[in-house]
Motif scaffolding. Structure first.
Motif, PDB file in Angstrom:
ATOM      1  N   ASP A  57      59.799   2.676 -39.583  1.00  0.00           N
ATOM      2  CA  ASP A  57      60.705   1.738 -39.653  1.00  0.00           C
ATOM      3  C   ASP A  57      61.142   0.313 -38.579  1.00  0.00           C
ATOM      4  OD1 ASP A  57      60.826   2.309 -41.906  1.00  0.00           O
ATOM      5  OD2 ASP A  57      62.414   3.560 -42.435  1.00  0.00           O
ATOM      6  N   GLY A  58      60.255   0.532 -37.597  1.00  0.00           N
ATOM      7  CA  GLY A  58      61.116  -0.276 -36.553  1.00  0.00           C
ATOM      8  C   GLY A  58      61.488   0.074 -35.436  1.00  0.00           C
ATOM      9  N   ASN A  59      61.702   1.438 -35.253  1.00  0.00           N
ATOM     10  CA  ASN A  59      61.947   2.514 -34.328  1.00  0.00           C
ATOM     11  C   ASN A  59      61.250   3.078 -33.020  1.00  0.00           C
ATOM     12  OD1 ASN A  59      64.751   2.193 -34.849  1.00  0.00           O
ATOM     13  ND2 ASN A  59      64.517   2.999 -36.982  1.00  0.00           N
ATOM     14  N   ASP A  60      60.852   3.038 -32.473  1.00  0.00           N
ATOM     15  CA  ASP A  60      60.185   3.696 -31.314  1.00  0.00           C
ATOM     16  C   ASP A  60      60.158   5.315 -31.609  1.00  0.00           C
ATOM     17  OD1 ASP A  60      58.974   1.644 -30.056  1.00  0.00           O
ATOM     18  OD2 ASP A  60      60.382   1.438 -28.440  1.00  0.00           O
ATOM     19  N   LEU A  61      58.794   5.924 -32.120  1.00  0.00           N
ATOM     20  CA  LEU A  61      59.298   7.736 -32.023  1.00  0.00           C
ATOM     21  C   LEU A  61      58.629   8.279 -30.887  1.00  0.00           C
ATOM     22  CD1 LEU A  61      59.616   9.324 -34.184  1.00  0.00           C
ATOM     23  CD2 LEU A  61      57.133   9.511 -35.015  1.00  0.00           C
ATOM     24  N   ASN A  62      59.496   9.049 -30.784  1.00  0.00           N
ATOM     25  CA  ASN A  62      59.007   9.752 -29.313  1.00  0.00           C
ATOM     26  C   ASN A  62      58.412  11.707 -29.961  1.00  0.00           C
ATOM     27  OD1 ASN A  62      57.959  10.583 -27.250  1.00  0.00           O
ATOM     28  ND2 ASN A  62      59.829  11.322 -26.318  1.00  0.00           N
ATOM     29  N   LEU A  63      57.475  12.576 -29.725  1.00  0.00           N
ATOM     30  CA  LEU A  63      57.389  13.477 -30.070  1.00  0.00           C
ATOM     31  C   LEU A  63      56.885  14.716 -28.723  1.00  0.00           C
ATOM     32  CD1 LEU A  63      56.655  15.812 -32.266  1.00  0.00           C
ATOM     33  CD2 LEU A  63      54.159  14.651 -32.107  1.00  0.00           C
ATOM     34  N   ASP A  64      57.403  15.689 -28.935  1.00  0.00           N
ATOM     35  CA  ASP A  64      56.680  16.833 -27.130  1.00  0.00           C
ATOM     36  C   ASP A  64      56.941  17.569 -27.723  1.00  0.00           C
ATOM     37  OD1 ASP A  64      57.206  14.909 -25.371  1.00  0.00           O
ATOM     38  OD2 ASP A  64      59.561  14.437 -25.813  1.00  0.00           O
ATOM     39  N   TYR A  65      56.078  19.139 -27.928  1.00  0.00           N
ATOM     40  CA  TYR A  65      55.981  20.272 -27.693  1.00  0.00           C
ATOM     41  C   TYR A  65      55.320  21.074 -26.843  1.00  0.00           C
ATOM     42  CZ  TYR A  65      52.024  19.617 -30.556  1.00  0.00           C
ATOM     43  OH  TYR A  65      50.338  19.629 -30.906  1.00  0.00           O
ATOM     44  N   GLY A  66      55.509  21.964 -27.406  1.00  0.00           N
ATOM     45  CA  GLY A  66      54.898  23.501 -26.141  1.00  0.00           C
ATOM     46  C   GLY A  66      55.869  24.457 -26.149  1.00  0.00           C
ATOM     47  N   GLY A  67      54.558  25.617 -26.182  1.00  0.00           N
ATOM     48  CA  GLY A  67      55.427  26.978 -26.302  1.00  0.00           C
ATOM     49  C   GLY A  67      54.095  27.690 -25.689  1.00  0.00           C
ATOM     50  N   PHE A  68      53.775  29.488 -26.522  1.00  0.00           N
ATOM     51  CA  PHE A  68      53.631  30.168 -26.199  1.00  0.00           C
ATOM     52  C   PHE A  68      52.148  30.346 -27.013  1.00  0.00           C
ATOM     53  CE2 PHE A  68      52.402  34.920 -27.218  1.00  0.00           C
ATOM     54  CZ  PHE A  68      51.927  34.859 -25.555  1.00  0.00           C
ATOM     55  N   GLU A  69      50.679  30.282 -26.347  1.00  0.00           N
ATOM     56  CA  GLU A  69      50.145  30.333 -27.159  1.00  0.00           C
ATOM     57  C   GLU A  69      48.512  31.423 -27.212  1.00  0.00           C
ATOM     58  OE1 GLU A  69      48.115  26.708 -25.994  1.00  0.00           O
ATOM     59  OE2 GLU A  69      49.378  25.714 -26.774  1.00  0.00           O
ATOM     60  N   LEU A  70      48.221  31.776 -27.690  1.00  0.00           N
ATOM     61  CA  LEU A  70      46.971  33.269 -28.170  1.00  0.00           C
ATOM     62  C   LEU A  70      45.957  32.397 -28.898  1.00  0.00           C
ATOM     63  CD1 LEU A  70      49.189  35.327 -30.118  1.00  0.00           C
ATOM     64  CD2 LEU A  70      48.999  35.703 -27.862  1.00  0.00           C
TER      65      LEU A  70
END
Length: 161
Positions: A57-70
Motif C-alpha cells: 500500500d505504498g509503504n516500504d516493507l522490512n523483514l528480519d528474522y533469525g534463531g536456532f537451527e537444527l
C-alpha cells in the motif's frame, strides 16, 4: 561420555532465499552456521534480512528474522545427499515510510534440501521449505498469510564436514 567414533566439524556460509512477501517475489539474504556432530546432526543458528524493495500500500516493507537451527544430514559423504533443516526463532516485520508500523513474530521454517559436495571444504545446498509465522497484527495492508510462504534456498557451506 563420548565413545570411540565420535567426530565433529562445523560450517558457516551465506544464504539466499526466495519467497513471496505481500504477493511479491522477495529475496532474503543472510548467514547460517553450525556444529556438525558425527557427520549427521547440526546444531547452529542463522539470521536473515529482506534484500528486495517491497512496498505494501505504498509503504516500504522490512523483514528480519533469525534463531536456532537444527539439521539432519543423510549420507554426508555421498557426492549428492539430502538434509532436513528446521529454523526456530523470532523476527520482526516493519513498514517504514510513510507510515510506521512494526510487529514481532515467532517462526518455524522446515526445509528439505539437496546437497552437493563440491570440495572437501565446500558444499552447495539448495532446498524448498515453508516459512510459518505466528499472528501478524497492526500492519496496514499486511496479514499473516502475506508473510507465510513457500521458500527456495541456496546455501554455500564452508567448513570441516
Amino acid at each position: 561420555l563420548v565413545g570411540d567414533g565420535f567426530d565433529n566439524g562445523g560450517y558457516g556460509g551465506p544464504v539466499v532465499k526466495f519467497m513471496s512477501l505481500g504477493g511479491d517475489l522477495a529475496v532474503v539474504v543472510g548467514g547460517r552456521g553450525g556444529w556438525i556432530i558425527n557427520h549427521t546432526f547440526v546444531i547452529g543458528g542463522g539470521g536473515y534480512g529482506l534484500a528486495s524493495d517491497i512496498k505494501i500500500d505504498g509503504n516500504d516493507l522490512n523483514l528480519d528474522y533469525g534463531g536456532f537451527e537444527l539439521e539432519y544430514i543423510w549420507r554426508s559423504d555421498s557426492l549428492l545427499h539430502f538434509t532436513i533443516h528446521m529454523g526456530i526463532g523470532g523476527g520482526k516485520v516493519e513498514m517504514i515510510d510513510p507510515v510506521y508500523a512494526q510487529d514481532k513474530f515467532f517462526y518455524l521454517e522446515p526445509t528439505f534440501n539437496l546437497e552437493l559436495n563440491l570440495l572437501k571444504w565446500l558444499r552447495i545446498n539448495t532446498g524448498v521449505g515453508y516459512l510459518w509465522v505466528d499472528n501478524i497484527q497492526g500492519m496496514p495492508g499486511l496479514s499473516t498469510s502475506d508473510v507465510r510462504s513457500v521458500t527456495g534456498t541456496i546455501l554455500l557451506k564452508f567448513g570441516w564436514f
